[in-house]
Write an enzyme that holds these catalytic residues in place. Structure first.
Site, short mmCIF file in Angstrom:
data_model
loop_
_atom_site.label_atom_id
_atom_site.label_comp_id
_atom_site.label_asym_id
_atom_site.label_seq_id
_atom_site.Cartn_x
_atom_site.Cartn_y
_atom_site.Cartn_z
N ARG A 3 8.08 3.73 -5.00
CA ARG A 3 8.13 2.80 -3.85
C ARG A 3 7.09 1.71 -4.01
O ARG A 3 7.37 0.53 -3.73
CB ARG A 3 7.93 3.58 -2.54
CG ARG A 3 8.06 2.68 -1.31
CD ARG A 3 8.07 3.47 0.00
NE ARG A 3 6.79 4.12 0.25
CZ ARG A 3 6.56 4.92 1.30
NH1 ARG A 3 7.52 5.17 2.16
NH2 ARG A 3 5.37 5.47 1.46
N LEU A 46 11.02 1.43 7.30
CA LEU A 46 10.46 1.85 6.02
C LEU A 46 11.26 3.04 5.48
O LEU A 46 11.53 3.97 6.24
CB LEU A 46 9.00 2.25 6.21
CG LEU A 46 8.27 2.48 4.88
CD1 LEU A 46 7.87 1.13 4.29
CD2 LEU A 46 7.05 3.35 5.07
N LYS A 71 6.40 -1.87 2.37
CA LYS A 71 5.17 -1.24 2.86
C LYS A 71 4.01 -2.19 2.59
O LYS A 71 3.23 -2.02 1.63
CB LYS A 71 4.98 0.12 2.20
CG LYS A 71 4.01 1.01 2.95
CD LYS A 71 4.16 2.45 2.53
CE LYS A 71 3.10 3.34 3.15
NZ LYS A 71 3.19 3.48 4.59
N TYR A 84 0.82 -1.21 0.00
CA TYR A 84 0.00 0.00 0.00
C TYR A 84 0.85 1.26 0.00
O TYR A 84 2.07 1.20 0.23
CB TYR A 84 -0.98 -0.01 1.19
CG TYR A 84 -0.37 0.37 2.52
CD1 TYR A 84 0.46 -0.50 3.21
CD2 TYR A 84 -0.62 1.61 3.10
CE1 TYR A 84 1.02 -0.15 4.43
CE2 TYR A 84 -0.08 1.98 4.32
CZ TYR A 84 0.75 1.09 4.98
OH TYR A 84 1.30 1.44 6.18
N GLU A 112 12.19 2.73 14.11
CA GLU A 112 11.24 3.74 13.62
C GLU A 112 10.03 3.72 14.55
O GLU A 112 10.02 3.00 15.54
CB GLU A 112 10.83 3.43 12.18
CG GLU A 112 10.16 2.08 12.00
CD GLU A 112 9.72 1.79 10.57
OE1 GLU A 112 9.61 2.72 9.75
OE2 GLU A 112 9.45 0.60 10.28
N1 PDD Z 1 2.71 5.22 7.45
N2 PDD Z 1 7.35 3.86 9.00
C1 PDD Z 1 6.20 3.16 8.99
C2 PDD Z 1 6.14 1.83 9.63
C3 PDD Z 1 5.06 3.72 8.35
O1 PDD Z 1 3.91 3.02 8.32
C4 PDD Z 1 5.15 5.01 7.78
C5 PDD Z 1 3.98 5.66 7.10
C6 PDD Z 1 6.38 5.70 7.82
C7 PDD Z 1 6.56 7.04 7.17
O2 PDD Z 1 6.59 6.91 5.76
P1 PDD Z 1 6.08 8.06 4.77
O3 PDD Z 1 6.88 9.27 5.11
O4 PDD Z 1 6.39 7.52 3.44
O5 PDD Z 1 4.61 8.28 5.04
C8 PDD Z 1 7.46 5.08 8.43
C9 PDD Z 1 1.54 5.66 6.73
C10 PDD Z 1 1.34 7.14 6.73
C11 PDD Z 1 0.34 4.88 7.21
O6 PDD Z 1 0.48 3.67 7.36
O7 PDD Z 1 -0.74 5.44 7.41
#
Ligand code: PDD
Length: 296
Positions: A58, A209, A153, A39, A185
């Site tokens: 990605r 991630l 992801k 996703y 993270e």
């Molecule tokens: N989550 N790490 C994890 C485990 C995440 O699920 C996310 C983002 C990030 C930050 O990634 P990005 O900057 O690409 O949004 C880091 C999204 C927002 C979600 O699951 O809703």
């Protein structure tokens, strides 16, 4: 329309644009049975998908990694997203995209030649609360008990939702995860800490991630001469840091005010946070202006 979906402005499922309550999949979908899917969450500012190329790259990279066929060419994605974004005017929104391996009788082994399921929607996104930006949010630290491919992801998110729930139950906004003493993270964020005037964030690895927001913050720091290192840090170093922040597509850059029961530094978002937050907002404003010019 069902109130549950009041903030959803458009929905797409397998070739059709539908009302959100009509977005249906088979109970045999491998996304449902195995969490066998990938996703993306993309911020939408002024009707424009922010860092779209990076999000699409990605998505495709992750699909290739787990051998789910790419369902669309970039041109097809662009058309699909343009249509979904048409009603996303005014306030900020986000775009959710999910691609699962598709529908097949349950079997762990990948089935031959099935169509991936594509689901996407656009929803209004509340701005980050001013109190959070002024005071920082509370987080907890917790052992990272996830698997060893956190760089993917995937929709298999039971560990992340369980970890985030534990944060909520302890009155915190996020769970910051620790593996072998090192911060990886957050449950849905990347983490930054400022030590001795230098901003640190863990280097990319299978343990976290590669966040699009993280990468943009690194790019902005590089471009504007903010001293930083992509170097892992321990839980202790983070707790003792001068500043701690988190990044994600739905939170942008957000300061941490409290870790477990300890206040971070003097409890106020620090100067490096302010600087990077401003750089991020400036970058957003430039993207908006460029998009307007493009349309006009
Ligand atoms: N989550 N790490 C994890 C485990 C995440 O699920 C996310 C983002 C990030 C930050 O990634 P990005 O900057 O690409 O949004 C880091 C999204 C927002 C979600 O699951 O809703």
């Amino acid at each position: 329309m069902n109130d549950m979906f009041k903030d959803v402005v458009s929905t797409y499922i397998n070739g059709e644009y539908v009302a959100p309550e009509d977005a249906r999949i088979s109970a045999f979908d491998r996304g449902l049975i195995f969490g066998d899917g990938i996703y993306e969450v993309v911020p939408i500012y002024a009707g424009q998908a922010f860092r779209w190329e990076e999000h699409l790259a990605r998505l495709n990279r992750n699909l290739d990694t787990v051998a789910i066929p790419r369902p669309h060419t970039p041109q097809e994605w662009n058309q699909l997203v343009a249509k979904l974004l048409a009603p996303a005017t005014g306030t900020d929104h986000y775009l959710y995209i999910q691609v699962t391996r598709g529908v097949a009788p349950r079997n762990h082994v990948f089935p031959d030649a099935i169509q991936p399921t594509v689901f996407a929607y656009v929803q209004k996104m509340a701005p980050v609360a001013t109190a959070a930006l002024n005071e920082g949010v509370a987080v907890i630290t917790i052992p990272d008990f996830r698997w060893h491919r956190c760089d993917i992801k995937t929709t298999s998110l039971i560990a992340n939702v369980w970890l985030r729930q534990q944060a909520k139950e302890r009155g915190a906004t996020e769970a910051i995860l620790v593996r072998d003493g090192m911060v990886t993270e957050g449950a849905a964020t990347n983490v930054f800490a400022v030590m001795d005037g230098i901003v640190r964030t863990a280097p990319q690895s299978p343990d976290l991630l590669p966040g699009i927001t993280r990468d943009l913050v690194v790019e902005l720091m590089q471009r504007h001469g903010v001293e930083y290192e992509q170097r892992a840090f321990t839980e202790r170093q983070m707790i003792d840091a001068d500043e701690v922040w988190m990044t994600s597509s739905t939170n942008e850059v957000i300061p941490v005010g409290r870790i477990n029961d300890k206040v971070v530094a003097d409890g106020r978002p620090g100067p490096e946070f302010r600087r990077v937050y401003d750089l991020f907002q400036q970058f957003k404003a430039q993207c908006r202006a460029a998009a307007k010019q493009h349309v006009g």
